[in-house]
Design a protein around this motif. Structure first.
Motif, PDB file in Angstrom:
ATOM      1  N   ALA A  73      33.924  52.789  37.761  1.00 32.65           N
ATOM      2  CA  ALA A  73      35.270  52.455  38.237  1.00 32.65           C
ATOM      3  C   ALA A  73      35.499  50.957  38.318  1.00 32.65           C
ATOM      4  O   ALA A  73      36.563  50.529  38.775  1.00 32.65           O
ATOM      5  CB  ALA A  73      35.507  53.098  39.602  1.00 32.65           C
ATOM      6  N   GLY A  74      34.512  50.168  37.886  1.00 33.91           N
ATOM      7  CA  GLY A  74      34.717  48.718  37.812  1.00 33.91           C
ATOM      8  C   GLY A  74      34.029  47.889  38.858  1.00 33.91           C
ATOM      9  O   GLY A  74      34.240  46.670  38.925  1.00 33.91           O
ATOM     10  N   ALA A  75      33.175  48.486  39.711  1.00 31.61           N
ATOM     11  CA  ALA A  75      32.503  47.713  40.755  1.00 31.61           C
ATOM     12  C   ALA A  75      31.414  46.823  40.155  1.00 31.61           C
ATOM     13  O   ALA A  75      30.806  47.146  39.128  1.00 31.61           O
ATOM     14  CB  ALA A  75      31.886  48.639  41.796  1.00 31.61           C
ATOM     15  N   ASP A  76      31.173  45.702  40.821  1.00 29.87           N
ATOM     16  CA  ASP A  76      30.055  44.823  40.492  1.00 29.87           C
ATOM     17  C   ASP A  76      28.853  45.304  41.292  1.00 29.87           C
ATOM     18  O   ASP A  76      28.812  45.141  42.507  1.00 29.87           O
ATOM     19  CB  ASP A  76      30.403  43.380  40.871  1.00 29.87           C
ATOM     20  N   PRO A  77      27.840  45.910  40.650  1.00 26.20           N
ATOM     21  CA  PRO A  77      26.725  46.495  41.405  1.00 26.20           C
ATOM     22  C   PRO A  77      25.901  45.463  42.150  1.00 26.20           C
ATOM     23  O   PRO A  77      25.240  45.810  43.132  1.00 26.20           O
ATOM     24  CB  PRO A  77      25.895  47.200  40.325  1.00 26.20           C
TER      25      PRO A  77
ATOM     26  N   VAL B 181      43.589  41.687  62.120  1.00 25.43           N
ATOM     27  CA  VAL B 181      42.168  41.480  61.805  1.00 25.43           C
ATOM     28  C   VAL B 181      41.943  41.952  60.372  1.00 25.43           C
ATOM     29  O   VAL B 181      42.219  43.101  60.035  1.00 25.43           O
ATOM     30  CB  VAL B 181      41.255  42.253  62.766  1.00 25.43           C
ATOM     31  N   ARG B 182      41.426  41.054  59.519  1.00 22.75           N
ATOM     32  CA  ARG B 182      41.211  41.380  58.113  1.00 22.75           C
ATOM     33  C   ARG B 182      39.759  41.798  57.855  1.00 22.75           C
ATOM     34  O   ARG B 182      38.842  41.337  58.523  1.00 22.75           O
ATOM     35  CB  ARG B 182      41.577  40.186  57.232  1.00 22.75           C
ATOM     36  N   LEU B 183      39.605  42.638  56.851  1.00 23.31           N
ATOM     37  CA  LEU B 183      38.269  43.092  56.457  1.00 23.31           C
ATOM     38  C   LEU B 183      37.444  41.933  55.913  1.00 23.31           C
ATOM     39  O   LEU B 183      37.964  41.066  55.217  1.00 23.31           O
ATOM     40  CB  LEU B 183      38.359  44.149  55.346  1.00 23.31           C
ATOM     41  N   GLY B 184      36.130  41.985  56.192  1.00 25.12           N
ATOM     42  CA  GLY B 184      35.208  41.053  55.581  1.00 25.12           C
ATOM     43  C   GLY B 184      34.244  41.762  54.655  1.00 25.12           C
ATOM     44  O   GLY B 184      33.424  41.116  53.985  1.00 25.12           O
ATOM     45  N   ILE B 185      34.310  43.096  54.594  1.00 27.62           N
ATOM     46  CA  ILE B 185      33.461  43.896  53.718  1.00 27.62           C
ATOM     47  C   ILE B 185      34.128  45.258  53.540  1.00 27.62           C
ATOM     48  O   ILE B 185      34.875  45.708  54.429  1.00 27.62           O
ATOM     49  CB  ILE B 185      32.036  44.041  54.314  1.00 27.62           C
ATOM     50  N   ILE B 186      33.907  45.887  52.404  1.00 26.81           N
ATOM     51  CA  ILE B 186      34.436  47.223  52.149  1.00 26.81           C
ATOM     52  C   ILE B 186      33.340  48.226  52.497  1.00 26.81           C
ATOM     53  O   ILE B 186      32.331  48.333  51.812  1.00 26.81           O
ATOM     54  CB  ILE B 186      34.863  47.384  50.681  1.00 26.81           C
ATOM     55  N   GLY B 187      33.532  48.964  53.588  1.00 24.41           N
ATOM     56  CA  GLY B 187      32.520  49.930  53.971  1.00 24.41           C
ATOM     57  C   GLY B 187      32.271  49.937  55.472  1.00 24.41           C
ATOM     58  O   GLY B 187      32.861  49.135  56.199  1.00 24.41           O
TER      59      GLY B 187
ATOM     60  N   GLN C 283      37.453  46.281  45.374  1.00 25.14           N
ATOM     61  CA  GLN C 283      36.539  45.156  45.209  1.00 25.14           C
ATOM     62  C   GLN C 283      37.011  44.227  44.095  1.00 25.14           C
ATOM     63  O   GLN C 283      36.952  42.993  44.227  1.00 25.14           O
ATOM     64  CB  GLN C 283      35.125  45.646  44.894  1.00 25.14           C
ATOM     65  N   GLN C 284      37.487  44.798  43.003  1.00 26.79           N
ATOM     66  CA  GLN C 284      37.962  43.973  41.897  1.00 26.79           C
ATOM     67  C   GLN C 284      39.117  43.074  42.327  1.00 26.79           C
ATOM     68  O   GLN C 284      39.237  41.940  41.866  1.00 26.79           O
ATOM     69  CB  GLN C 284      38.404  44.866  40.740  1.00 26.79           C
ATOM     70  N   GLU C 285      39.949  43.577  43.233  1.00 25.68           N
ATOM     71  CA  GLU C 285      41.111  42.801  43.662  1.00 25.68           C
ATOM     72  C   GLU C 285      40.790  41.820  44.774  1.00 25.68           C
ATOM     73  O   GLU C 285      41.388  40.745  44.848  1.00 25.68           O
ATOM     74  CB  GLU C 285      42.228  43.752  44.110  1.00 25.68           C
ATOM     75  N   THR C 286      39.849  42.150  45.643  1.00 27.10           N
ATOM     76  CA  THR C 286      39.577  41.306  46.817  1.00 27.10           C
ATOM     77  C   THR C 286      38.319  40.453  46.685  1.00 27.10           C
ATOM     78  O   THR C 286      38.174  39.453  47.379  1.00 27.10           O
ATOM     79  CB  THR C 286      39.417  42.168  48.076  1.00 27.10           C
ATOM     80  N   GLY C 287      37.389  40.874  45.840  1.00 27.07           N
ATOM     81  CA  GLY C 287      36.117  40.179  45.734  1.00 27.07           C
ATOM     82  C   GLY C 287      35.121  40.511  46.824  1.00 27.07           C
ATOM     83  O   GLY C 287      34.022  39.950  46.864  1.00 27.07           O
TER      84      GLY C 287
END
Length: 348
Positions: free
Chosen positions: A212-216, A155-161, A184-188
Motif C-alpha cells: 500500500a506504499g509504506a516505507d518499511p 493535539v497532533r499525532l507524532g506517530i501512526i499507531g 504515512q506517505q502524506e505525513t511522513g
C-alpha cells in the motif's frame, strides 16, 4: 553525523514541535491512559484491586480495574518517576478505540516536563464496534492525516499507531493497515504496528503495508517478544524488510500469557540476550525497546515496575552482558529520534 542530521529535524509532541536531538532516552511504546476491557478478558472479581488481588490481577490479566489507566494524578506521578530515572520522551501508543486522552496527555507533559508523543490510527476490531465497516481505505487514511495535521483537541499525532491487527487479520483491519500506509506517505510519520499473535503475522502485515506504499524502514513492529521466538527468524525479518523490531514487554516477567496460552513468554534476561545477539549480528539500527505498560499493576503505585524500569534495571543488565554504550545510545536515543522525526525534504 547522525546527531548532526537530527539537528535539522523536529518531532511533534503533545505540546508542539520539539527538536529531534533533544529527545534523550525515549520509549516508543507505552500507554499513559487506556482501557483494555473491550478485549473480553475481564471477569468480575470477587474483590476490588488491592494487595490481596494485585498478583492475580497482573498474572491472570482479567481484573477490569487493572485493565484501565484513567487517573491523571497517577499518570503524572508515574511519568515524574520516569523523568527522575533519566527518561526524557515517552510515546503514548493509545490509538482509537483504546481510550486515547489527548487533553490529559498535554496535562501530563506540562506537569512533568517530559516530551509526550501521541499515537493515532485504529486498534483491533473488538475495540471498534464496527466503526470502520462503512469507511473506505481513503476515508480512514484521511482521518489519520487530519489528526496529524489539524489534531485532536489541538493535539497532533507524532506517530501512526499502534495500528492493531489480529490473526488472521479481519477485512477492516486490513483496510486500517492500508490506510496507515497511505497516511504515512502524506505525513511522513512512522508507523507503530501491533501484529496478530502468530509468528507469520509480522511479515504478512508488513507485506500489506508495503504493497500500500509504506516505507518499511519507518515501520516499528511491536511485541516481537511474544510473536517470534527464534533469533534467526528475527534477523531474517529485519534484513528482508528493513523494519524495526520492538521488544516492548520489558518488566513483564511472567511466562504465562492468557491471550495465547500455547506460548511461553520470555523474561527480561532472554529479551536482553536477543537484543545483544542481534546487535552482534549488525542489526542495532533495527532494534527498539519499551515496556508497553497498559495496566495498573505495572505501575509503581500498584507495586509494578513503572516506566523507568528499563533505565533503572534493563540498561545496566545490557551493559553487564557486553552491550557497548554506543549501541545502547542508538537503541534508546538515536533511532527513536530518527523514527519520530519526519524525513528531511527539500521544502522543509
Amino acid at each position: 553525523m547522525r546527531r548532526a542530521a537530527l539537528g535539522s529535524r523536529v518531532v511533534e509532541s503533545v505540546l508542539g514541535e520539539v527538536s529531534a536531538d533533544s529527545l534523550g532516552h525515549t520509549q516508543l511504546h507505552e500507554h499513559l491512559f487506556c482501557d483494555l476491557n473491550a478485549y473480553g478478558l475481564a471477569s468480575q472479581p470477587a474483590e476490588p484491586l488491592s494487595l490481596r488481588t494485585v498478583y492475580a490481577a497482573r498474572v491472570d490479566n482479567s481484573h477490569p480495574d487493572d485493565l484501565r489507566l484513567d487517573d491523571l494524578e497517577t499518570a503524572i506521578d508515574e511519568v515524574n518517576s520516569y523523568r527522575s530515572a533519566g527518561g526524557q520522551t515517552i510515546v503514548d501508543a493509545t490509538s482509537r478505540g483504546l481510550g486515547r486522552e489527548p487533553a490529559r496527555l498535554r496535562e501530563v507533559a506540562r506537569a512533568t516536563g517530559v516530551n509526550v508523543v501521541m499515537g493515532g490510527g485504529w486498534y483491533i476490531d473488538p475495540f471498534q464496534k464496527g466503526r470502520l465497516h462503512a469507511l473506505s481505505v481513503e476515508e480512514i487514511a484521511a482521518d489519520i492525516v487530519r489528526d496529524a495535521e489539524v489534531g485532536v483537541d489541538d493535539v497532533r499525532l507524532g506517530i501512526i499507531g499502534e495500528i492493531g491487527v489480529s490473526w488472521p487479520p479481519s477485512v477492516d483491519e486490513q483496510k486500517s493497515l492500508r490506510a496507515a500506509a497511505m497516511a504515512q506517505q502524506e505525513t511522513g510519520l512512522a508507523i507503530l504496528l501491533h501484529p496478530g499473535r502468530h509468528e507469520l503475522a509480522p511479515r504478512v502485515h508488513l507485506d500489506t503495508l508495503v504493497a500500500a506504499g509504506a516505507d518499511p524502514t519507518r515501520v516499528i513492529v511491536s511485541h516481537i517478544d511474544h510473536t517470534i521466538f527464534d533469533v534467526d527468524d528475527m534477523q531474517r525479518l529485519a534484513e528482508e524488510t528493513g523494519a524495526v523490531l520492538e521488544f516492548d514487554l520489558f518488566g513483564d516477567e511472567s511466562s504465562y500469557y492468557p491471550p495465547n496460552p500455547t506460548i511461553d513468554r520470555p523474561n527480561d534476561g532472554i529479551r536482553v540476550q536477543w537484543v545483544v545477539e542481534l546487535v552482534r549480528r549488525g542489526l542495532v539500527d533495527h532494534i527498539a525497546i519499551s515496556q508497553d505498560i497498559c495496566r495498573k499493576t505495572r505501575l509503581t503505585a500498584w507495586g509494578g515496575e513503572g516506566y523507568g524500569h528499563i533505565i533503572r534495571r534493563v540498561l545496566p543488565l545490557m551493559a553487564a552482558r557486553g552491550l557497548a554504550a554506543d549501541a545502547i545510545e542508538v537503541i534508546t536515543q538515536i533511532r527513536p529520534a530518527e523514527l519520530l522525526s519526519r524525513p528531511v525534504t527539500e521544502t522543509s
